[in-house]
Design an enzyme around this catalytic site. Structure first.
Site, PDB file in Angstrom:
ATOM      1  N   HIS A   1       0.830  -1.223   0.000  1.00 56.28           N
ATOM      2  CA  HIS A   1       0.000   0.000   0.000  1.00 56.28           C
ATOM      3  C   HIS A   1       0.861   1.268   0.000  1.00 56.28           C
ATOM      4  O   HIS A   1       0.413   2.314   0.449  1.00 56.28           O
ATOM      5  CB  HIS A   1      -0.952   0.046   1.203  1.00 56.28           C
ATOM      6  CG  HIS A   1      -1.647  -1.248   1.487  1.00 56.28           C
ATOM      7  ND1 HIS A   1      -2.872  -1.573   0.974  1.00 56.28           N
ATOM      8  CD2 HIS A   1      -1.241  -2.328   2.206  1.00 56.28           C
ATOM      9  CE1 HIS A   1      -3.213  -2.791   1.384  1.00 56.28           C
ATOM     10  NE2 HIS A   1      -2.247  -3.270   2.121  1.00 56.28           N
TER      11      HIS A   1
ATOM     12  N   LYS B   1      16.107  22.088 -10.440  1.00 59.03           N
ATOM     13  CA  LYS B   1      15.419  20.831 -10.731  1.00 59.03           C
ATOM     14  C   LYS B   1      16.259  19.836 -11.521  1.00 59.03           C
ATOM     15  O   LYS B   1      17.020  20.186 -12.399  1.00 59.03           O
ATOM     16  CB  LYS B   1      14.144  21.104 -11.534  1.00 59.03           C
ATOM     17  CG  LYS B   1      13.101  21.854 -10.752  1.00 59.03           C
ATOM     18  CD  LYS B   1      12.159  20.927 -10.025  1.00 59.03           C
ATOM     19  CE  LYS B   1      11.230  20.271 -11.011  1.00 59.03           C
ATOM     20  NZ  LYS B   1      10.043  19.736 -10.402  1.00 59.03           N
TER      21      LYS B   1
ATOM     22  N   GLU C   1       9.650   8.814 -16.567  1.00 61.43           N
ATOM     23  CA  GLU C   1       8.257   9.201 -16.837  1.00 61.43           C
ATOM     24  C   GLU C   1       7.827   8.778 -18.240  1.00 61.43           C
ATOM     25  O   GLU C   1       6.707   8.305 -18.454  1.00 61.43           O
ATOM     26  CB  GLU C   1       8.096  10.718 -16.670  1.00 61.43           C
ATOM     27  CG  GLU C   1       8.318  11.180 -15.247  1.00 61.43           C
ATOM     28  CD  GLU C   1       8.447  12.703 -15.177  1.00 61.43           C
ATOM     29  OE1 GLU C   1       7.451  13.349 -14.895  1.00 61.43           O
ATOM     30  OE2 GLU C   1       9.557  13.221 -15.425  1.00 61.43           O
TER      31      GLU C   1
END
Ligand code: ARG
Length: 469
Positions: free
Chosen positions: A167, A294, A301
């Site tokens: 989970h 960043k 992705e």
């Protein structure tokens, strides 16, 4: 290069236009032509035609001289295509007729004998099958490379401790090696799926002709063997109508892409500032044009997203095939583009994942710190109560739950509780309990077959290294 000569357009098609008074409308030509994409099967088309010509000569259907001229001419056509000098024509519809037409320019009359005892229906079934077979092999090779990269990671970190999740909540400590090897199992199954599909697809449709076979004394076994097939497909109707091989390939691609997507998702999470489990290399990250700090996991992705088009291709082809009466319908020309795209996407995703895995650095301290959070050794504590105090597991589960609540209330982890705290919950608990609360002891104790103990993980690494040799 696509040229559109008005000469080609005005007259009826020279390949099949005998009964036609006029050429097709430009729109008809546009919807009908597949040359824009099926030129990717040029190599397979020419290989198939060369084998067919050799067989026709061996069976005495054409002369050896004609067969030699055809086979030689086809090599010239191939070198023109590979050299980028070939002029593809939409008026000639597809790769089959483009090649044959050029062959006629080159060698004249014998070119017209190549299509004896053959149809574009078995020809396209053959070309596409060989193309998919090649991609199946490429997928297996790509998966092997990825598995080797994962094995290297697993070996380096066979005893690095990290949290195992259910989970996405910390569940029990596991090892980095164990986690990497979970993906080796998945990609290993993918590899075997491609290998299984390959066995079933490896029957040659060539010689099924339009659909019914042929009256010429052809030798389908000869062409099957020459083209690396195990045998000719035994039913000519099925040989022409079957696209299962592409569907099975796409199914194997989809499952692989799903695995790649799950792993990508983990890498996206793991490389975030909140987790800091791994550092992805500069080579497989990108920056932001506005936020200078960043470093984004774009490769992960994009791999995560490739499942969309790959599985889309599978659903697309199922939809094309599902209502088609036997044997060939032009619908089946719509089988190729999506398969081509799925193959390109899969191979790129595999290569990118292999690069990312090879380059990535695990943050060993952070993994270990995280492994100890979330009362991750609570099961070890419950098991200890069963083993040492003879408690039934259900009671041990309850006692442990009380201890977890106690620690939570104090804002500490289980190993930070004092012996007094422990005995306040159950008087028989002794100091020995602290031995099982550490994450290293926890993983080392899970020696059941396939468990996370470094000793077990190393056995699995050794097995896979042997298998991938
Ligand atoms: N370009 C066609 C395809 O990809 C080749 C087969 C054409 N056969 C036919 N009967 N028109 O399916």
């Amino acid at each position: 290069m696509m040229t559109e000569t008005s000469k080609d357009n005005a007259k009826a098609n020279t390949m099949w236009g005998g009964r036609f008074a006029a050429g097709p409308d430009a729109i008809m030509e546009a919807i009908n032509a597949s040359i824009g994409f099926d030129q990717r099967m040029a190599k397979q088309d020419i290989e198939g035609s060369r084998a067919h010509a050799a067989m026709l000569a061996a069976a005495g259907i054409i002369t050896d001289t004609d067969a030699a001229a055809i086979r030689e001419g086809l090599l010239t056509v191939l070198s023109e295509i590979e050299g980028g000098t070939f002029e593809f024509s939409t008026a000639l519809e597809d790769i089959h007729m483009n090649v044959e037409s050029r062959l006629k320019d080159l060698i004249g009359e014998p070119a017209g004998r190549l299509h004896t005892a053959r149809s574009r229906n078995d020809q396209v079934a053959l070309d596409f099958r060989m193309w998919v077979r090649e991609q199946t092999d490429a997928a297996i090779t790509g998966l092997q490379a990825l598995m080797k990269a994962l094995l290297t990671q697993a070996e380096a970190g066979a005893d690095w401790v990290m949290p195992g999740f259910t989970h996405l909540q910390v569940a029990q400590p596991v090892t980095w090696g164990h986690h990497m090897m979970a993906y080796v199992e998945m990609f290993g199954r993918d590899m075997s799926r491609f290998a299984d599909a390959r066995k079933r697809m490896n029957l040659s449709p060539l010689g099924a002709a339009a659909l019914a076979g042929t009256s010429f004394p052809i030798d389908r076994h000869m062409t099957a063997q020459a083209l690396g097939f195990d045998a000719p497909a035994p039913n000519s109707l099925d040989a022409v109508a079957d696209r299962d091989f592409a569907l099975e390939y796409l199914a194997a691609c989809s499952i692989t892409a799903m695995h790649l997507s799950r792993f990508s998702e983990e890498l996206v999470i793991w490389s975030s500032a909140q987790f800091r489990f791994v550092q992805l290399s500069d080579r497989f990250s990108t920056g932001s044009s506005i936020m200078p700090q960043k470093k984004n996991p774009d490769a992960a992705e994009l791999i995560r997203a490739k499942i969309g088009r790959i599985m889309g291709a599978m659903v697309g082809l199922f939809t094309v095939m599902k209502g088609l009466p036997l044997t060939y319908s032009k619908d089946m020309q719509e089988d190729k583009e999506q398969v081509f795209d799925a193959a390109d996407s899969l191979m790129l995703a595999l290569a990118a994942m292999t690069g990312m895995v090879s380059d990535m650095n695990a943050n060993v301290e952070e993994l270990e710190r995280a492994a100890a959070t979330g009362f991750s050794t609570a099961t070890d504590l419950a098991d200890w109560l069963v083993r040492e105090l003879g408690m039934p597991f259900r009671e041990a589960h309850h006692v442990t739950g009380t201890l977890v609540a106690l620690a939570e209330g104090k804002g500490c982890d289980l190993p930070d509780l004092s012996l007094d705290d422990m005995q306040g919950v159950h008087e028989n608990i002794n100091a020995g309990v602290f031995d099982v609360l550490g994450v290293h002891n926890s993983v080392a104790s899970r020696t059941s077959y396939g468990g996370t103990a470094p000793s077990e993980v190393r056995k699995q690494i050794a097995r896979w290294k042997e298998a991938l040799k």
